[in-house]
Design a protein around this motif. Sequence first.
Motif, PDB file in Angstrom:
ATOM      1  N   PHE A 104       0.830  -1.210   0.000  1.00 22.77           N
ATOM      2  CA  PHE A 104       0.000   0.000   0.000  1.00 22.77           C
ATOM      3  C   PHE A 104       0.864   1.259   0.000  1.00 22.77           C
ATOM      4  CE2 PHE A 104      -2.013   3.393   2.499  1.00 22.77           C
ATOM      5  CZ  PHE A 104      -3.155   3.628   1.738  1.00 22.77           C
ATOM      6  N   THR A 105       1.871   1.302   0.877  1.00 20.36           N
ATOM      7  CA  THR A 105       2.776   2.451   0.946  1.00 20.36           C
ATOM      8  C   THR A 105       3.512   2.643  -0.370  1.00 20.36           C
ATOM      9  OG1 THR A 105       3.079   2.099   3.321  1.00 20.36           O
ATOM     10  CG2 THR A 105       4.699   3.484   2.206  1.00 20.36           C
ATOM     11  N   PHE A 106       3.949   1.532  -0.950  1.00 19.97           N
ATOM     12  CA  PHE A 106       4.689   1.594  -2.208  1.00 19.97           C
ATOM     13  C   PHE A 106       3.815   2.174  -3.321  1.00 19.97           C
ATOM     14  CE2 PHE A 106       7.204   0.318  -5.769  1.00 19.97           C
ATOM     15  CZ  PHE A 106       8.485   0.140  -5.283  1.00 19.97           C
ATOM     16  N   SER A 134       4.588   5.073  -6.584  1.00 16.09           N
ATOM     17  CA  SER A 134       4.126   4.816  -7.955  1.00 16.09           C
ATOM     18  C   SER A 134       3.793   6.085  -8.732  1.00 16.09           C
ATOM     19  CB  SER A 134       2.911   3.883  -7.927  1.00 16.09           C
ATOM     20  OG  SER A 134       3.279   2.613  -7.456  1.00 16.09           O
ATOM     21  N   PRO A 135       3.017   7.046  -8.182  1.00 14.30           N
ATOM     22  CA  PRO A 135       2.665   8.234  -8.992  1.00 14.30           C
ATOM     23  C   PRO A 135       3.888   8.979  -9.521  1.00 14.30           C
ATOM     24  CG  PRO A 135       1.292   8.134  -7.028  1.00 14.30           C
ATOM     25  CD  PRO A 135       2.348   7.082  -6.860  1.00 14.30           C
ATOM     26  N   TYR A 136       4.893   9.163  -8.671  1.00 13.65           N
ATOM     27  CA  TYR A 136       6.090   9.901  -9.087  1.00 13.65           C
ATOM     28  C   TYR A 136       6.834   9.176 -10.205  1.00 13.65           C
ATOM     29  CZ  TYR A 136      10.945  11.463  -8.940  1.00 13.65           C
ATOM     30  OH  TYR A 136      12.200  11.892  -9.289  1.00 13.65           O
ATOM     31  N   LEU A 195       4.058   7.171   6.877  1.00 17.10           N
ATOM     32  CA  LEU A 195       3.379   5.883   6.862  1.00 17.10           C
ATOM     33  C   LEU A 195       4.253   4.745   7.374  1.00 17.10           C
ATOM     34  CD1 LEU A 195       1.518   6.098   3.419  1.00 17.10           C
ATOM     35  CD2 LEU A 195       0.602   6.528   5.704  1.00 17.10           C
ATOM     36  N   ASP A 196       5.560   4.888   7.250  1.00 17.61           N
ATOM     37  CA  ASP A 196       6.469   3.808   7.656  1.00 17.61           C
ATOM     38  C   ASP A 196       6.324   3.396   9.119  1.00 17.61           C
ATOM     39  OD1 ASP A 196       7.442   3.535   5.121  1.00 17.61           O
ATOM     40  OD2 ASP A 196       9.255   4.712   5.455  1.00 17.61           O
TER      41      ASP A 196
END
Length: 332
Positions: free
Chosen positions: A240-242, A247-249, A290-291
Amino acid sequence: MEAENVTPSSAHNQTACDVFVYQGVAVVLFPIFYAAVFLISLCGNSLVLYVMCQRKQKSNSTSIYLLNLALSDALFTLALPARITYYIRHFDWPFGDLLCRLTMLLFFANTYAGIGFMTCISLDRYLAMVHPHQLQCLRSVKVVRRVCCLVWALVCLQHALRAPAKANLHGVLQLRGVPLHSLPPAPGLLPVSFCCPLITIAVCYAKINLKLHTAAKQNSITGRLRRNHRANTIILLVLFTFLVCFSPYHLNVMQFMSRKIQHQPVCEELRAFKVSLQITVSLMNLNCCLDPLLYFFAIKTYKRRVLSLLKDSVCSSSASSKMTAENSSSNT
């Protein structure tokens, strides 16, 4: 577009494209956004490092990877005040070249060290769940520490491939005509540095889910199933964090680079790309907030310690309020 190759006419067009990025709501929203990221990340990762250093248990593979991830987030968080100043000053960098390079190093170290350690955590959970009796030598403390050193070395190598930052006509430090901290150190390595980790994490998640489904049919030992589902939750949080942060960047940069190979981008395309970079970079920086959720679900002692600290804080606050009320009533 390299800064030293800009002609007077193209420099005028470049300036016109730049002005759009340096004005508008971004000047107001980005300092507020990064101030919130700074506070949340500072509290979350400081708590992680404090609890991890207080642990008396022997370190294992998961805790070592998580500790390195927390260290990466903490270093990036320390560089955020300078970044906030950069936005408050309308994308002007007042701290000189050395601090600019150091800030960029911390930014990209946080990004790609985060990707590396998330991939390592996923592989570690995969080995623990799917191959609990084979390949356990890869989860030994000695091997894991070497893997962490390798991740940091690869991050530093990738940053060494970065083109030097240059100043444009506005005095804004830029890389290839794009705002500070925007492009990756080596855009040509994006398929390797992003796609390969994403595929690895997704495959690990699928394999663990399949293992859990098979194990649930074969036996129903509550403790084991709870532990297995906790491992599955960790991989889900990593995925989820990934997807949300990285992903967008990377997809944005890859599509722009592919279009740039076909034709030189016009001013409108460059302007839109710069705006999208600022947004996707902001999403990417959320990973340091988030980490800490990973530590909460991954390490039971950390979860118990955090809950204990919160409970002690609430109890002390209520006791203080009660004492204040008693003193107030006695004075009257």
